[in-house]
Structure formats: C-alpha cells, structure tokens
Motif scaffolding. Structure first.
Motif, PDB file in Angstrom:
ATOM      1  N   VAL A 105       0.573  -0.752  -0.114  1.00 21.50           N
ATOM      2  CA  VAL A 105       0.089   0.096   0.148  1.00 21.50           C
ATOM      3  C   VAL A 105       0.364   1.632   0.197  1.00 21.50           C
ATOM      4  O   VAL A 105       1.824   1.150   0.426  1.00 21.50           O
ATOM      5  CB  VAL A 105      -0.898  -0.264   0.785  1.00 21.50           C
ATOM      6  CG1 VAL A 105      -1.697  -0.769   0.973  1.00 21.50           C
ATOM      7  CG2 VAL A 105       0.001  -0.342   2.433  1.00 21.50           C
ATOM      8  N   ASN A 106       0.633   2.309  -0.422  1.00 18.01           N
ATOM      9  CA  ASN A 106       1.464   3.239  -0.343  1.00 18.01           C
ATOM     10  C   ASN A 106       1.133   4.170   1.366  1.00 18.01           C
ATOM     11  O   ASN A 106       0.157   4.377   1.596  1.00 18.01           O
ATOM     12  CB  ASN A 106       0.683   4.084  -1.648  1.00 18.01           C
ATOM     13  CG  ASN A 106      -0.478   4.804  -1.845  1.00 18.01           C
ATOM     14  OD1 ASN A 106      -1.544   5.095  -1.380  1.00 18.01           O
ATOM     15  ND2 ASN A 106      -0.424   5.285  -2.929  1.00 18.01           N
ATOM     16  N   ASN A 144      -5.136   6.503   5.096  1.00 12.42           N
ATOM     17  CA  ASN A 144      -6.475   6.150   5.153  1.00 12.42           C
ATOM     18  C   ASN A 144      -7.285   5.117   5.443  1.00 12.42           C
ATOM     19  O   ASN A 144      -8.361   4.351   6.948  1.00 12.42           O
ATOM     20  CB  ASN A 144      -7.184   5.487   3.407  1.00 12.42           C
ATOM     21  CG  ASN A 144      -8.166   7.300   3.186  1.00 12.42           C
ATOM     22  OD1 ASN A 144      -8.069   7.923   3.585  1.00 12.42           O
ATOM     23  ND2 ASN A 144      -7.451   7.136   1.181  1.00 12.42           N
ATOM     24  N   MET A 145      -6.003   3.614   5.762  1.00 11.54           N
ATOM     25  CA  MET A 145      -6.048   2.339   6.704  1.00 11.54           C
ATOM     26  C   MET A 145      -6.396   2.687   8.201  1.00 11.54           C
ATOM     27  O   MET A 145      -7.210   2.628   9.009  1.00 11.54           O
ATOM     28  CB  MET A 145      -5.235   2.111   5.972  1.00 11.54           C
ATOM     29  CG  MET A 145      -5.398   0.932   4.979  1.00 11.54           C
ATOM     30  SD  MET A 145      -3.896  -0.338   4.637  1.00 11.54           S
ATOM     31  CE  MET A 145      -4.507  -1.641   5.662  1.00 11.54           C
ATOM     32  N   GLU A 189      -0.816   7.178   1.292  1.00 15.69           N
ATOM     33  CA  GLU A 189      -2.304   8.107   1.653  1.00 15.69           C
ATOM     34  C   GLU A 189      -3.024   6.282   1.692  1.00 15.69           C
ATOM     35  O   GLU A 189      -4.320   7.566   2.254  1.00 15.69           O
ATOM     36  CB  GLU A 189      -2.514   8.635   0.026  1.00 15.69           C
ATOM     37  CG  GLU A 189      -1.243  10.181  -0.259  1.00 15.69           C
ATOM     38  CD  GLU A 189      -0.532   9.429  -1.549  1.00 15.69           C
ATOM     39  OE1 GLU A 189      -0.097   8.255  -1.108  1.00 15.69           O
ATOM     40  OE2 GLU A 189      -0.206   9.982  -1.817  1.00 15.69           O
ATOM     41  N   GLN A 190      -2.883   5.882   0.898  1.00 11.75           N
ATOM     42  CA  GLN A 190      -3.407   4.099   1.352  1.00 11.75           C
ATOM     43  C   GLN A 190      -3.174   4.032   2.969  1.00 11.75           C
ATOM     44  O   GLN A 190      -4.136   3.381   3.746  1.00 11.75           O
ATOM     45  CB  GLN A 190      -3.264   3.063   0.698  1.00 11.75           C
ATOM     46  CG  GLN A 190      -4.151   3.101  -0.742  1.00 11.75           C
ATOM     47  CD  GLN A 190      -3.368   2.072  -1.758  1.00 11.75           C
ATOM     48  OE1 GLN A 190      -2.040   1.564  -1.900  1.00 11.75           O
ATOM     49  NE2 GLN A 190      -4.414   2.376  -3.053  1.00 11.75           N
ATOM     50  N   ARG A 191      -2.344   4.006   3.080  1.00 11.17           N
ATOM     51  CA  ARG A 191      -1.787   3.511   4.563  1.00 11.17           C
ATOM     52  C   ARG A 191      -2.330   4.483   5.327  1.00 11.17           C
ATOM     53  O   ARG A 191      -2.772   4.383   6.607  1.00 11.17           O
ATOM     54  CB  ARG A 191      -0.524   3.794   4.863  1.00 11.17           C
ATOM     55  CG  ARG A 191      -0.091   2.983   6.697  1.00 11.17           C
ATOM     56  CD  ARG A 191      -0.285   1.728   6.504  1.00 11.17           C
ATOM     57  NE  ARG A 191       0.321   1.204   8.034  1.00 11.17           N
ATOM     58  CZ  ARG A 191      -1.256   1.295   9.051  1.00 11.17           C
ATOM     59  NH1 ARG A 191      -2.500   2.301   8.419  1.00 11.17           N
ATOM     60  NH2 ARG A 191      -0.528   1.102   9.928  1.00 11.17           N
ATOM     61  N   PRO A 244     -12.826   7.309   5.055  1.00 11.89           N
ATOM     62  CA  PRO A 244     -11.105   7.572   3.913  1.00 11.89           C
ATOM     63  C   PRO A 244     -11.429   9.173   3.332  1.00 11.89           C
ATOM     64  O   PRO A 244     -12.087   8.725   3.264  1.00 11.89           O
ATOM     65  CB  PRO A 244     -11.360   6.198   2.949  1.00 11.89           C
ATOM     66  CG  PRO A 244     -12.623   6.197   3.167  1.00 11.89           C
ATOM     67  CD  PRO A 244     -13.578   6.386   4.158  1.00 11.89           C
ATOM     68  N   GLY A 265      -5.096   5.297  -6.995  1.00 11.79           N
ATOM     69  CA  GLY A 265      -5.257   3.774  -6.057  1.00 11.79           C
ATOM     70  C   GLY A 265      -5.088   2.939  -6.470  1.00 11.79           C
ATOM     71  O   GLY A 265      -5.133   1.409  -5.860  1.00 11.79           O
ATOM     72  N   TYR A 290      -9.338   9.961  -2.827  1.00 11.23           N
ATOM     73  CA  TYR A 290      -7.720  10.609  -3.370  1.00 11.23           C
ATOM     74  C   TYR A 290      -6.938  11.638  -4.143  1.00 11.23           C
ATOM     75  O   TYR A 290      -8.604  11.948  -4.398  1.00 11.23           O
ATOM     76  CB  TYR A 290      -7.046   9.093  -4.606  1.00 11.23           C
ATOM     77  CG  TYR A 290      -6.548   8.156  -4.062  1.00 11.23           C
ATOM     78  CD1 TYR A 290      -5.993   8.011  -3.180  1.00 11.23           C
ATOM     79  CD2 TYR A 290      -8.229   7.198  -4.304  1.00 11.23           C
ATOM     80  CE1 TYR A 290      -5.830   6.496  -2.986  1.00 11.23           C
ATOM     81  CE2 TYR A 290      -7.659   5.304  -4.055  1.00 11.23           C
ATOM     82  CZ  TYR A 290      -6.702   5.274  -3.535  1.00 11.23           C
ATOM     83  OH  TYR A 290      -6.815   3.712  -2.684  1.00 11.23           O
ATOM     84  N   GLN A 302       1.095   9.270  -8.078  1.00  9.27           N
ATOM     85  CA  GLN A 302       0.033   9.074  -9.208  1.00  9.27           C
ATOM     86  C   GLN A 302      -0.726   9.556  -9.586  1.00  9.27           C
ATOM     87  O   GLN A 302      -0.753   9.014 -10.894  1.00  9.27           O
ATOM     88  CB  GLN A 302      -1.458   7.973  -8.168  1.00  9.27           C
ATOM     89  CG  GLN A 302      -0.676   7.073  -7.132  1.00  9.27           C
ATOM     90  CD  GLN A 302      -1.571   5.717  -7.036  1.00  9.27           C
ATOM     91  OE1 GLN A 302      -2.886   5.838  -7.457  1.00  9.27           O
ATOM     92  NE2 GLN A 302      -1.316   4.538  -6.398  1.00  9.27           N
ATOM     93  N   VAL A 317       0.013   1.543  -7.935  1.00  6.64           N
ATOM     94  CA  VAL A 317       1.257   1.028  -6.857  1.00  6.64           C
ATOM     95  C   VAL A 317       2.507   0.632  -6.445  1.00  6.64           C
ATOM     96  O   VAL A 317       3.222   1.348  -6.175  1.00  6.64           O
ATOM     97  CB  VAL A 317      -0.284   0.778  -5.249  1.00  6.64           C
ATOM     98  CG1 VAL A 317       0.794   0.119  -4.134  1.00  6.64           C
ATOM     99  CG2 VAL A 317      -1.217   1.113  -5.133  1.00  6.64           C
TER     100      VAL A 317
END
Lengths: 262, 107
Positions: free
Chosen positions: A106-107, A113-114, A109-111, A124, A235, A127, A217, A240
C-alpha cells in the motif's frame, strides 16, 4: 487548452526521439539524479527555502490535521503516534510498504486512510483531496534527507517485478514504455524540457503546472495520458506496483518532500 | 480553513541596512475564466491587494490580477530604520482578508 498543447507536442517528439535510439539498461547507481538536478536555479531556490516553497503550506495544513481528533473513535493521529517529528521520521521513505492486512503493498496515502478507517473509525479521504495530500506531505516532510529504503524481500519482490514490467512495457497509441524516455533518454530534451530520470524523491510534490500539490499517482497518470494509454484509477494496484518499483529504483536517494517541480 | 501564510523577515538588522522581505500565502487565485465540470463558469476568487506596513508606515503595495499564480509569492526590499513590527495584509474577493505581523529588531 494551453496546458494541453505542449503535452501533445511532447509526446509526438517522444515518438521521434525514442524511435531512433537503441534500448539500454537501467541507469547505473552512480548516474542517478533527482529531478531537482534538472531544474533551473529559480525552481531550486523555491524548493530550498521553506518560506518560499508552496509545498510547506500543505505541510502546515497536514500538521493541523495530525492534531485534530476525527471519527467515531475521537482520536487524532497524534494520540497514537505523538510527535510526528520523531515517530514519522523515515516512514515515508519506506513506502509503498507491504501490508499483511491486504496482502499487497500500500502507498502512504492508502496507509493513512487505513489508519483513518480502522483506528479513527472515520471516512477515508478521497484520493487527491486536499486533506489526504496535506497529511501525506506532512508525514513525508519528516523524512526529508532520509534515504529511500522500500523493502526488497519475498513479500514485496513480486510487486516490484510487476512495477518493472509496467515500466518497460510499451503502451498507449504512441506505443512507448516509461523506460524508453526515463532510462534510455534521460539526458535529452523533449520540446525544450529536460527528460528526467523519473526518480520519485519528493512526493507529494508542489508542481507549478498544477498550481498545487499532487501525488505520485497523479504524476504517473499524466505520463500515461501523454502516451495516450489507458490510465488506471487513482489507488489502483497497478499504479501502486509502479510506485513501488520507482521507489526501489531510487533506493538510497534522499527524500526531498515537499519537492517543487515545474 | 483560514489562509496560511509564510513570512521571511530577518529578525535582526543594522540601522540603514536593506532587508529582504518574502511572503507566501495560500490562495487558489481562481481566475473566473474556467468552466467547472458542468460547463458553468467558476466565479472569480482572487486576492486583489497586498499591503506591507512597517510600524504603521506603508512600505510596499501590490495589486494582484487573475493571471497570477495560486499561492502568490511576493519578495521585495525595504530599509531597516527602527525596531518594531512589519505587518502584511491581503484582501480579495468574497471578503477575503488575512494579516500577519512579525517583529524586527534594529541595532
């Protein structure tokens, strides 16, 4: 409209330039250069001075968000991670990172949001939203000067290989690969602009063309549009993987977040 | 969210010295010429005026226009005459107003 014309001309020129050069291999470690080294003195000065670097406005916004409580859990980032200057030092330099929860990388930004959905029990961020970019820029800023060091192990290697395959695969109506410009022809110019090595050392960047900060991205989708190739959604796993490969390719280079780029 | 500004003024200067002042403020500087996703024009939203005062005396003024970049950066010089406060204000469309002050010591 103004922004589109040069892109059209650049890709047309790319087709001509790249067709005449034989393919060569990956850039030797000693010859790698950040996009910073391709910039003029004015743009460099803008990045170097924190009070002139517009990316720092995003860092300040991110710092405020870091301390703000959010979600059903009523927690802020700082409640778990406390002072980002110590807890987040070097973190962005290790992303994209393998996440056992989703069994793939995961990038950053995704981390973020997690953390938002799992820990803060909040929605979340979309993007490329201002809030997500601000937090990513703030976290990234804590790694400035740290060497890029994404994991290269049995978990991440298949995804690095995926990214490399995407980087070297010809695609789009122009039938070009990323590598044909950024590995083989990085010392050249396209329509007056330098072709860089595509080393993602300073993301999220403040791009003058965008008049705002943006993620890696977003930048990758720019290039894909230039190739007239189909862009995966923000995303998407393909993007990724490509991010991961590019960070692996830039391993050891210092982080510059928030970098300024033309 | 209120506008964020970054100011660079030397905290100390010698009397009579020429000092550089730099300011950067977050603002989208929407030109008014762009359409949105539905084709409707996005209304203009820009900063129209920037003023810098040094102990209440105006030392620099600039008009801003739609062609200026987002997050406008202004750099200029003045002469450090006395200790005191340098204040910058930005005013614009939709009642936009922001102000920042920094102290300077002149020896």
């Amino acid at each position: 409209m103004i922004a589109w014309m040069p892109v059209w001309r650049i890709v047309a020129a790319a087709a001509i330039v790249c067709a005449t050069y034989p393919a060569i291999a990956e850039i030797p470690m000693s010859e790698r250069k950040s996009g910073y080294e391709f910039m003029g003195p004015d743009s460099r000065a803008m990045q170097d001075e924190d009070t002139a670097n517009p990316g720092m406005l995003s860092v300040l916004d991110g710092e405020a968000l870091w301390k703000r409580k959010a979600g059903a859990a009523g927690k802020s980032c700082a409640d778990c991670h406390s002072d980002a200057r110590t807890s987040m030092k070097g973190v962005a330099a290790r992303y994209p990172a393998f996440s056992p929860a989703v069994n793939r990388p995961v990038n950053l930004e995704q981390r973020i949001n997690m953390c938002r959905t799992d820990r803060q029990q909040a929605k979340p961020f979309p993007y490329e939203s201002k809030d997500l970019l601000s937090l990513a820029t703030f976290v990234g800023r804590q790694s400035r000067g740290q060497p890029i060091s994404v994991a290269d192990d049995e978990n991440t290697r298949p995804f690095i290989d995926n990214g490399r395959a995407a980087f070297t695969r010809r695609q789009g109506q122009l039938n070009l690969s990323c590598a044909q410009c950024h590995d083989d022809n990085w010392s050249g110019r396209l329509a007056g602009s330098p072709i860089t090595q595509a080393q993602p050392t300073g993301y999220p960047i403040y791009r003058l063309e965008w008049q705002s900060v943006g993620s890696l991205q977003r930048r990758l989708r720019n290039c894909l549009t230039g190739l007239r190739a189909e862009s995966p959604a923000l995303g998407a796993p393909q993007l990724v993987d490509l991010e991961l490969y590019l960070m692996w390719r830039a391993r050891g280079m210092p982080m510059e977040t928030p970098a300024v780029r033309p | 969210m209120t506008a964020r500004a970054l100011i660079n003024v030397p905290p100390k200067a010698k009397r009579g010295e020429i000092i550089g002042i730099k300011s950067l403020i977050s603002h989208e500087m929407e030109t008014g010429f762009r359409p949105d996703a539905t084709g409707q024009p996005i209304p203009r939203n820009i900063i129209k005026e920037f003023v810098c005062t040094y102990n209440g005396v105006e030392v620099f003024r600039a008009e801003f226009f739609p062609a200026m970049s987002a997050n406008p950066f202004v750099s200029f010089t003045t002469v450090a005459n006395e200790s005191g406060t340098i204040t910058m204000t930005w005013t614009g469309d939709n009642g936009f107003f922001a102000t920042e002050s920094v102290a300077i010591t002149v020896e």
